[in-house]
Design a protein around this motif. Structure first.
Motif, PDB file in Angstrom:
ATOM      1  N   GLU A   1      17.740  20.245   4.850  1.00 11.83           N
ATOM      2  CA  GLU A   1      18.914  20.808   4.174  1.00 11.83           C
ATOM      3  C   GLU A   1      20.151  20.714   5.062  1.00 11.83           C
ATOM      4  OE1 GLU A   1      19.330  21.640   0.982  1.00 11.83           O
ATOM      5  OE2 GLU A   1      17.278  20.889   0.766  1.00 11.83           O
ATOM      6  N   THR A   2      19.993  20.970   6.343  1.00 13.27           N
ATOM      7  CA  THR A   2      21.108  20.848   7.275  1.00 13.27           C
ATOM      8  C   THR A   2      21.592  19.402   7.339  1.00 13.27           C
ATOM      9  OG1 THR A   2      20.341  22.718   8.584  1.00 13.27           O
ATOM     10  CG2 THR A   2      21.825  21.173   9.688  1.00 13.27           C
ATOM     11  N   LEU A   3      20.660  18.469   7.392  1.00 14.22           N
ATOM     12  CA  LEU A   3      21.010  17.050   7.403  1.00 14.22           C
ATOM     13  C   LEU A   3      21.786  16.686   6.146  1.00 14.22           C
ATOM     14  CD1 LEU A   3      20.753  14.223   8.711  1.00 14.22           C
ATOM     15  CD2 LEU A   3      18.607  13.984   7.444  1.00 14.22           C
ATOM     16  N   LYS A   4      21.298  17.116   4.984  1.00  9.61           N
ATOM     17  CA  LYS A   4      21.993  16.830   3.721  1.00  9.61           C
ATOM     18  C   LYS A   4      23.423  17.356   3.754  1.00  9.61           C
ATOM     19  CE  LYS A   4      17.922  17.146   0.755  1.00  9.61           C
ATOM     20  NZ  LYS A   4      17.295  17.904  -0.337  1.00  9.61           N
TER      21      LYS A   4
ATOM     22  N   VAL B   1      25.613  15.225   6.296  1.00 10.85           N
ATOM     23  CA  VAL B   1      25.872  13.832   5.914  1.00 10.85           C
ATOM     24  C   VAL B   1      26.616  13.749   4.584  1.00 10.85           C
ATOM     25  CG1 VAL B   1      24.801  11.623   5.305  1.00 10.85           C
ATOM     26  CG2 VAL B   1      23.913  12.944   7.233  1.00 10.85           C
ATOM     27  N   PHE B   2      26.237  14.560   3.616  1.00 14.00           N
ATOM     28  CA  PHE B   2      26.777  14.426   2.264  1.00 14.00           C
ATOM     29  C   PHE B   2      27.985  15.314   1.980  1.00 14.00           C
ATOM     30  CE2 PHE B   2      22.064  13.648   1.262  1.00 14.00           C
ATOM     31  CZ  PHE B   2      22.141  12.340   1.695  1.00 14.00           C
ATOM     32  N   GLN B   3      28.177  16.378   2.757  1.00 15.84           N
ATOM     33  CA  GLN B   3      29.277  17.296   2.472  1.00 15.84           C
ATOM     34  C   GLN B   3      30.203  17.532   3.661  1.00 15.84           C
ATOM     35  OE1 GLN B   3      27.124  20.768   1.250  1.00 15.84           O
ATOM     36  NE2 GLN B   3      26.450  19.850  -0.661  1.00 15.84           N
ATOM     37  N   GLY B   4      29.780  17.112   4.833  1.00 11.60           N
ATOM     38  CA  GLY B   4      30.568  17.362   6.036  1.00 11.60           C
ATOM     39  C   GLY B   4      31.857  16.569   6.063  1.00 11.60           C
ATOM     40  N   PRO B   5      32.691  16.861   7.052  1.00 12.39           N
ATOM     41  CA  PRO B   5      33.960  16.143   7.169  1.00 12.39           C
ATOM     42  C   PRO B   5      33.726  14.671   7.493  1.00 12.39           C
ATOM     43  CG  PRO B   5      33.577  17.494   9.113  1.00 12.39           C
ATOM     44  CD  PRO B   5      32.481  17.813   8.139  1.00 12.39           C
ATOM     45  N   GLY B   6      34.658  13.858   7.066  1.00 19.25           N
ATOM     46  CA  GLY B   6      34.563  12.426   7.346  1.00 19.25           C
ATOM     47  C   GLY B   6      35.749  11.704   6.755  1.00 19.25           C
ATOM     48  N   GLU B   7      35.770  10.407   6.947  1.00 19.92           N
ATOM     49  CA  GLU B   7      36.840   9.590   6.372  1.00 19.92           C
ATOM     50  C   GLU B   7      36.621   9.349   4.890  1.00 19.92           C
ATOM     51  OE1 GLU B   7      38.045   6.046   8.341  1.00 19.92           O
ATOM     52  OE2 GLU B   7      38.085   6.998  10.306  1.00 19.92           O
TER      53      GLU B   7
ATOM     54  N   ARG C   1      29.941   9.768  -0.848  1.00 15.53           N
ATOM     55  CA  ARG C   1      28.733   9.757  -0.009  1.00 15.53           C
ATOM     56  C   ARG C   1      27.528  10.235  -0.802  1.00 15.53           C
ATOM     57  NH1 ARG C   1      30.542  13.418   4.511  1.00 15.53           N
ATOM     58  NH2 ARG C   1      32.668  13.213   3.783  1.00 15.53           N
ATOM     59  N   GLN C   2      27.714  11.237  -1.636  1.00 15.71           N
ATOM     60  CA  GLN C   2      26.612  11.765  -2.448  1.00 15.71           C
ATOM     61  C   GLN C   2      26.160  10.751  -3.499  1.00 15.71           C
ATOM     62  OE1 GLN C   2      27.971  15.620  -3.854  1.00 15.71           O
ATOM     63  NE2 GLN C   2      28.584  16.155  -1.765  1.00 15.71           N
TER      64      GLN C   2
ATOM     65  N   ALA D   1      25.302   5.198   6.428  1.00 14.84           N
ATOM     66  CA  ALA D   1      24.464   6.319   6.880  1.00 14.84           C
ATOM     67  C   ALA D   1      24.050   7.201   5.701  1.00 14.84           C
ATOM     68  CB  ALA D   1      25.198   7.141   7.936  1.00 14.84           C
ATOM     69  N   ALA D   2      24.952   7.416   4.749  1.00 13.07           N
ATOM     70  CA  ALA D   2      24.621   8.220   3.569  1.00 13.07           C
ATOM     71  C   ALA D   2      23.527   7.542   2.750  1.00 13.07           C
ATOM     72  CB  ALA D   2      25.867   8.450   2.718  1.00 13.07           C
ATOM     73  N   ALA D   3      23.631   6.228   2.587  1.00 11.81           N
ATOM     74  CA  ALA D   3      22.599   5.497   1.837  1.00 11.81           C
ATOM     75  C   ALA D   3      21.256   5.582   2.554  1.00 11.81           C
ATOM     76  CB  ALA D   3      23.021   4.036   1.651  1.00 11.81           C
ATOM     77  N   ALA D   4      21.264   5.364   3.853  1.00 13.28           N
ATOM     78  CA  ALA D   4      20.017   5.422   4.617  1.00 13.28           C
ATOM     79  C   ALA D   4      19.418   6.824   4.579  1.00 13.28           C
ATOM     80  CB  ALA D   4      20.274   4.993   6.063  1.00 13.28           C
ATOM     81  N   THR D   5      20.260   7.830   4.659  1.00 10.52           N
ATOM     82  CA  THR D   5      19.776   9.210   4.607  1.00 10.52           C
ATOM     83  C   THR D   5      19.214   9.529   3.239  1.00 10.52           C
ATOM     84  OG1 THR D   5      21.374   9.857   6.299  1.00 10.52           O
ATOM     85  CG2 THR D   5      20.433  11.620   4.963  1.00 10.52           C
ATOM     86  N   GLY D   6      19.892   9.098   2.187  1.00 10.28           N
ATOM     87  CA  GLY D   6      19.393   9.331   0.831  1.00 10.28           C
ATOM     88  C   GLY D   6      18.027   8.693   0.611  1.00 10.28           C
ATOM     89  N   ALA D   7      17.874   7.457   1.051  1.00 10.13           N
ATOM     90  CA  ALA D   7      16.590   6.756   0.908  1.00 10.13           C
ATOM     91  C   ALA D   7      15.511   7.426   1.751  1.00 10.13           C
ATOM     92  CB  ALA D   7      16.751   5.287   1.311  1.00 10.13           C
ATOM     93  N   ALA D   8      15.859   7.813   2.959  1.00  6.92           N
ATOM     94  CA  ALA D   8      14.880   8.444   3.855  1.00  6.92           C
ATOM     95  C   ALA D   8      14.429   9.799   3.323  1.00  6.92           C
ATOM     96  CB  ALA D   8      15.476   8.603   5.251  1.00  6.92           C
ATOM     97  N   LEU D   9      15.365  10.587   2.820  1.00  6.16           N
ATOM     98  CA  LEU D   9      14.995  11.900   2.290  1.00  6.16           C
ATOM     99  C   LEU D   9      14.102  11.781   1.065  1.00  6.16           C
ATOM    100  CD1 LEU D   9      18.319  13.854   2.830  1.00  6.16           C
ATOM    101  CD2 LEU D   9      16.109  14.317   3.928  1.00  6.16           C
ATOM    102  N   LEU D  10      14.355  10.779   0.230  1.00 10.01           N
ATOM    103  CA  LEU D  10      13.475  10.555  -0.931  1.00 10.01           C
ATOM    104  C   LEU D  10      12.059  10.263  -0.457  1.00 10.01           C
ATOM    105  CD1 LEU D  10      12.964  10.078  -3.984  1.00 10.01           C
ATOM    106  CD2 LEU D  10      13.495   7.664  -3.524  1.00 10.01           C
TER     107      LEU D  10
END
Length: 112
Positions: free
Chosen positions: A14-17, A20-26, A32-33, A86-95
């Motif tokens: 949940e922290t990772l999500k 990566v998906f809601q934190g600050p960024g460009e 990202r979601q 990174a968002a794509a890789a995280t989404g795939a990994a979490l699935l």
């Protein structure tokens, strides 16, 4: 604070999500979601992000230089492109992680 010597993997996920998906960024967190959801088998999204996210979700090793270049051009900076990759890789990994946890839980509760 954890009271057990075993980490709470669900809390860590949940922290990772959130980061990566809601934190600050460009990039916009909503983009990202969408990228993460697409990489996890979700609905198509706008080009050129769709092609890269789908490929990362299916088999990241098949990602092409052209796919990355297209996202870099659309994202307008290497940092923004990295955030989306990174968002794509995280989404795939979490699935995959969620599916693995489910399979382990089913196996644990299956009759012997």
């Amino acid at each position: 604070m954890m009271t057990s010597s075993r980490p709470d993997h669900h809390a860590l996920a949940e922290t990772l999500k959130r980061r990566v998906f809601q934190g600050p960024g460009e990039t916009d967190p909503a983009l990202r979601q969408r990228v993460a959801a697409r990489a996890a088998g979700g609905p198509p999204i706008e080009a050129p992000y769709d092609d890269l996210a789908r490929q990362i979700g299916e088999a990241a090793s098949g990602t092409t230089d052209a796919q990355v270049a297209d996202v870099l051009a659309a994202a307008r900076s290497e940092k923004a492109a990295f955030e989306l990759i990174a968002a794509a890789a995280t989404g795939a990994a979490l699935l995959r992680w969620e599916r693995s946890i489910k399979a382990l839980e089913e196996a644990r509760h299956a009759p012997a």
